[in-house]
Design an enzyme around this catalytic site. Structure first.
Site, PDB file in Angstrom:
ATOM      1  N   ASP A  32       0.856  -1.399   0.029  1.00 52.89           N
ATOM      2  CA  ASP A  32      -0.035  -0.375   0.560  1.00 52.89           C
ATOM      3  C   ASP A  32       1.120   1.494   0.161  1.00 52.89           C
ATOM      4  O   ASP A  32       1.684   0.712   0.424  1.00 52.89           O
ATOM      5  CB  ASP A  32      -1.242  -0.230   1.365  1.00 52.89           C
ATOM      6  CG  ASP A  32      -2.426   1.293   1.216  1.00 52.89           C
ATOM      7  OD1 ASP A  32      -1.973   1.401   0.162  1.00 52.89           O
ATOM      8  OD2 ASP A  32      -2.666   0.748   2.354  1.00 52.89           O
ATOM      9  N   GLY A  33       0.215   1.779  -0.428  1.00 46.50           N
ATOM     10  CA  GLY A  33       0.962   3.338  -0.672  1.00 46.50           C
ATOM     11  C   GLY A  33       1.531   4.318  -1.587  1.00 46.50           C
ATOM     12  O   GLY A  33       2.199   5.177  -2.240  1.00 46.50           O
ATOM     13  N   ASN A  34       1.247   3.801  -2.749  1.00 48.84           N
ATOM     14  CA  ASN A  34       1.807   3.922  -4.168  1.00 48.84           C
ATOM     15  C   ASN A  34       1.842   4.945  -4.848  1.00 48.84           C
ATOM     16  O   ASN A  34       2.293   6.141  -4.996  1.00 48.84           O
ATOM     17  CB  ASN A  34       1.636   3.300  -5.056  1.00 48.84           C
ATOM     18  CG  ASN A  34       2.600   1.938  -4.931  1.00 48.84           C
ATOM     19  OD1 ASN A  34       4.213   1.156  -4.788  1.00 48.84           O
ATOM     20  ND2 ASN A  34       1.246   0.265  -4.532  1.00 48.84           N
ATOM     21  N   GLY A  35       0.905   5.472  -4.900  1.00 42.61           N
ATOM     22  CA  GLY A  35      -0.476   6.520  -4.940  1.00 42.61           C
ATOM     23  C   GLY A  35       0.411   7.715  -4.123  1.00 42.61           C
ATOM     24  O   GLY A  35       0.151   8.704  -4.270  1.00 42.61           O
ATOM     25  N   ARG A  36       0.567   7.565  -2.812  1.00 41.47           N
ATOM     26  CA  ARG A  36       0.623   8.737  -1.950  1.00 41.47           C
ATOM     27  C   ARG A  36       1.742   8.857  -2.068  1.00 41.47           C
ATOM     28  O   ARG A  36       2.194   9.977  -2.143  1.00 41.47           O
ATOM     29  CB  ARG A  36       0.133   8.265  -0.325  1.00 41.47           C
ATOM     30  CG  ARG A  36      -0.422   8.939   0.534  1.00 41.47           C
ATOM     31  CD  ARG A  36      -0.499   8.930   2.008  1.00 41.47           C
ATOM     32  NE  ARG A  36      -1.446   7.274   2.200  1.00 41.47           N
ATOM     33  CZ  ARG A  36      -1.433   6.702   2.947  1.00 41.47           C
ATOM     34  NH1 ARG A  36      -0.557   7.237   4.018  1.00 41.47           N
ATOM     35  NH2 ARG A  36      -2.235   5.332   2.525  1.00 41.47           N
ATOM     36  N   HIS A  49       2.340   3.038  -8.713  1.00 41.89           N
ATOM     37  CA  HIS A  49       2.763   2.123  -9.352  1.00 41.89           C
ATOM     38  C   HIS A  49       3.570   1.068 -10.210  1.00 41.89           C
ATOM     39  O   HIS A  49       4.536   0.285  -9.325  1.00 41.89           O
ATOM     40  CB  HIS A  49       1.273   1.626 -10.422  1.00 41.89           C
ATOM     41  CG  HIS A  49       0.014   2.416  -9.173  1.00 41.89           C
ATOM     42  ND1 HIS A  49       0.231   2.364  -8.423  1.00 41.89           N
ATOM     43  CD2 HIS A  49      -0.402   2.892  -9.968  1.00 41.89           C
ATOM     44  CE1 HIS A  49      -1.066   2.611  -7.956  1.00 41.89           C
ATOM     45  NE2 HIS A  49      -1.540   2.525  -9.265  1.00 41.89           N
ATOM     46  N   THR A  78     -10.485  -7.138  -5.685  1.00 41.54           N
ATOM     47  CA  THR A  78     -11.609  -7.306  -6.812  1.00 41.54           C
ATOM     48  C   THR A  78     -12.171  -5.302  -7.321  1.00 41.54           C
ATOM     49  O   THR A  78     -12.896  -5.158  -7.438  1.00 41.54           O
ATOM     50  CB  THR A  78     -12.723  -8.056  -6.367  1.00 41.54           C
ATOM     51  OG1 THR A  78     -12.735  -8.424  -4.336  1.00 41.54           O
ATOM     52  CG2 THR A  78     -12.418  -9.374  -6.702  1.00 41.54           C
ATOM     53  N   GLU A  79     -11.480  -4.424  -6.118  1.00 38.02           N
ATOM     54  CA  GLU A  79     -12.262  -4.179  -6.060  1.00 38.02           C
ATOM     55  C   GLU A  79     -11.381  -2.031  -7.168  1.00 38.02           C
ATOM     56  O   GLU A  79     -12.427  -1.046  -7.007  1.00 38.02           O
ATOM     57  CB  GLU A  79     -11.949  -2.898  -4.792  1.00 38.02           C
ATOM     58  CG  GLU A  79     -13.145  -3.648  -3.534  1.00 38.02           C
ATOM     59  CD  GLU A  79     -12.719  -4.754  -2.598  1.00 38.02           C
ATOM     60  OE1 GLU A  79     -11.810  -5.223  -2.995  1.00 38.02           O
ATOM     61  OE2 GLU A  79     -13.330  -6.121  -3.182  1.00 38.02           O
ATOM     62  N   LEU A 143      11.724 -20.189  -4.573  1.00 40.07           N
ATOM     63  CA  LEU A 143      10.583 -19.652  -4.208  1.00 40.07           C
ATOM     64  C   LEU A 143       9.073 -19.399  -5.535  1.00 40.07           C
ATOM     65  O   LEU A 143       9.330 -19.097  -6.390  1.00 40.07           O
ATOM     66  CB  LEU A 143      11.023 -18.121  -3.646  1.00 40.07           C
ATOM     67  CG  LEU A 143      10.141 -16.527  -3.930  1.00 40.07           C
ATOM     68  CD1 LEU A 143       9.540 -17.176  -2.206  1.00 40.07           C
ATOM     69  CD2 LEU A 143      10.301 -15.801  -4.441  1.00 40.07           C
ATOM     70  N   ARG A 200       2.184  -5.311   5.605  1.00 35.59           N
ATOM     71  CA  ARG A 200       1.310  -4.009   5.352  1.00 35.59           C
ATOM     72  C   ARG A 200       2.024  -2.677   5.663  1.00 35.59           C
ATOM     73  O   ARG A 200       2.091  -1.831   6.382  1.00 35.59           O
ATOM     74  CB  ARG A 200      -0.096  -4.083   5.762  1.00 35.59           C
ATOM     75  CG  ARG A 200      -1.263  -2.670   5.263  1.00 35.59           C
ATOM     76  CD  ARG A 200      -2.826  -2.879   5.404  1.00 35.59           C
ATOM     77  NE  ARG A 200      -3.141  -1.697   4.208  1.00 35.59           N
ATOM     78  CZ  ARG A 200      -4.796  -1.210   3.705  1.00 35.59           C
ATOM     79  NH1 ARG A 200      -5.019  -2.420   4.536  1.00 35.59           N
ATOM     80  NH2 ARG A 200      -4.709  -0.586   2.881  1.00 35.59           N
TER      81      ARG A 200
HETATM   82  C1  V07 Z   1       1.284  -4.544  -9.846  1.00 34.38           C
HETATM   83  C2  V07 Z   1       3.070  -3.237  -8.510  1.00 34.38           C
HETATM   84  C3  V07 Z   1       3.920  -3.282  -7.394  1.00 34.38           C
HETATM   85  C4  V07 Z   1       2.770  -2.326  -6.646  1.00 34.38           C
HETATM   86  C5  V07 Z   1       1.528  -2.917  -5.847  1.00 34.38           C
HETATM   87  C6  V07 Z   1       0.900  -2.465  -7.288  1.00 34.38           C
HETATM   88  C7  V07 Z   1       1.185  -2.154  -8.970  1.00 34.38           C
HETATM   89  C8  V07 Z   1       4.035  -6.692 -10.346  1.00 34.38           C
HETATM   90  C9  V07 Z   1       2.603  -7.717 -11.095  1.00 34.38           C
HETATM   91  C10 V07 Z   1       2.529  -8.957 -11.975  1.00 34.38           C
HETATM   92  C11 V07 Z   1       1.216  -9.454 -11.090  1.00 34.38           C
HETATM   93  C12 V07 Z   1       1.292 -10.484 -12.596  1.00 34.38           C
HETATM   94  C13 V07 Z   1       2.726 -11.311 -13.000  1.00 34.38           C
HETATM   95  C14 V07 Z   1       4.231 -10.334 -12.963  1.00 34.38           C
HETATM   96  C15 V07 Z   1       4.005  -9.430 -12.453  1.00 34.38           C
HETATM   97  C16 V07 Z   1       1.987  -6.554 -10.893  1.00 34.38           C
HETATM   98  C17 V07 Z   1      -0.339  -5.500 -10.831  1.00 34.38           C
HETATM   99  C18 V07 Z   1       0.222  -4.061 -10.036  1.00 34.38           C
HETATM  100  C19 V07 Z   1      -2.194  -5.626 -11.676  1.00 34.38           C
HETATM  101  F1  V07 Z   1       2.983 -12.668 -13.615  1.00 34.38           F
HETATM  102  N1  V07 Z   1       3.500  -5.965  -9.878  1.00 34.38           N
HETATM  103  N2  V07 Z   1       2.247  -5.666 -10.105  1.00 34.38           N
HETATM  104  N3  V07 Z   1       0.821  -6.781 -11.111  1.00 34.38           N
HETATM  105  N4  V07 Z   1       2.125  -3.451  -9.143  1.00 34.38           N
END
Ligand code: V07
Length: 252
Positions: A32-36, A49, A78-79, A143, A200
């Site tokens: 959390d906190g990417n937008g902020r 992001h 989902t939100e 992992l 978190r």
């Molecule tokens: C997303 C980056 C991290 C901060 C929080 C939200 C934004 C990696 C993925 C991802 C997902 C599936 C995959 C490989 C990479 C990702 C979304 C958002 C929707 F197979 N970061 N990241 N997907 N954020």
């Protein structure tokens, strides 16, 4: 002469085992906190992001280093569809971007990528990119990097309940058989142990519909640091705090 070498080897192994004692095997994170973070810097939310994505890879490296078995990251709930369309579109392109940049390193680090959530409702281009990453890494046995994508805890319980009810309807199961194990095996996280530790970031102390069933006994760790500022040192601190708590329980 090398006769004494086996003695030294044994001693080193023992020290490592103490070091790895009580290490959380499964860590879940609400990033959390990417937008902020972006707002504070006068940047658009999507810049947060993007920066958050680079932190994902840094924490994956740390998780590999600390011998964590499963890392479950809440990437899209989902939100989150309620956000402005341009932001959602940007987020849906991140899996492809992430794979493009980091897949070679995932292979080097023996990381397997998987997802939990309503996969079918994602845009086709997103599904394609993720399926490629899953396929590439499917034989890696280090992992497990588990992205919660289009995930909601209540949705998980509902779909698990539907699966269970279908098993009853088909006669594979009777109502009396339903127990925690059967429910767990019908959730998205089937076959994965419940998280030992939830982290978190950004100061909020809520679950926000993350793994509701699976977090029943999980240790919780909150930090005020925003996700793009999260780093290996804070990750290590959360793990050491967890180990300390576990040692205390062991002492009773
Ligand atoms: C997303 C980056 C991290 C901060 C929080 C939200 C934004 C990696 C993925 C991802 C997902 C599936 C995959 C490989 C990479 C990702 C979304 C958002 C929707 F197979 N970061 N990241 N997907 N954020």
């Amino acid at each position: 002469m090398v006769i004494r070498l086996p003695f030294f080897r044994k001693k080193r192994k023992k020290l490592e085992r103490i070091e790895l004692d009580n290490t959380p095997e499964h860590i879940a994170i609400i990033m959390d906190g990417n937008g902020r973070w972006a707002k504070k810097k006068g940047l658009p939310r999507i810049a947060g992001h993007k920066e958050g994505m680079t932190v994902v890879q840094k924490i994956v490296r740390s998780a590999v280093k600390y011998d964590v078995k499963v890392l479950t990251l809440y990437a899209f709930s989902t939100e989150n569809w309620k956000r402005p369309k341009p932001e959602v579109d940007f987020l849906m392109r991140l899996p492809k971007e992430f794979s493009h940049i980091y897949l070679p390193e995932m292979m080097e680090n023996n990381v397997r990528i998987d997802t939990i959530g309503d996969f079918d409702s994602l845009p086709t281009h997103t599904k394609k990119a993720i399926n490629h990453a899953k396929e590439k890494t499917k034989n890696n046995d280090g992992l497990l990097l588990n992205f919660a994508l289009n995930y909601g805890g209540r949705y998980d319980i509902i779909q698990g309940m539907k699966k269970t009810l279908k098993q009853i309807e088909n006669g594979e199961l009777s109502v009396e058989d339903v127990d925690e194990e059967i429910i767990s095996n019908n959730l998205f996280t089937a076959g994965i142990n419940d998280p030992d530790l939830l982290i978190r970031t950004s100061g909020e102390e809520r679950l926000s519909n993350f793994l509701l069933w699976q977090l029943a006994y999980t240790e919780l760790s909150f930090t005020d640091v925003l996700w793009p500022d999260f780093n290996e040192e804070l990750f290590k601190k959360a793990i050491l705090d967890y180990k300390k708590r576990k040692r205390r329980y062991g002492g009773i």
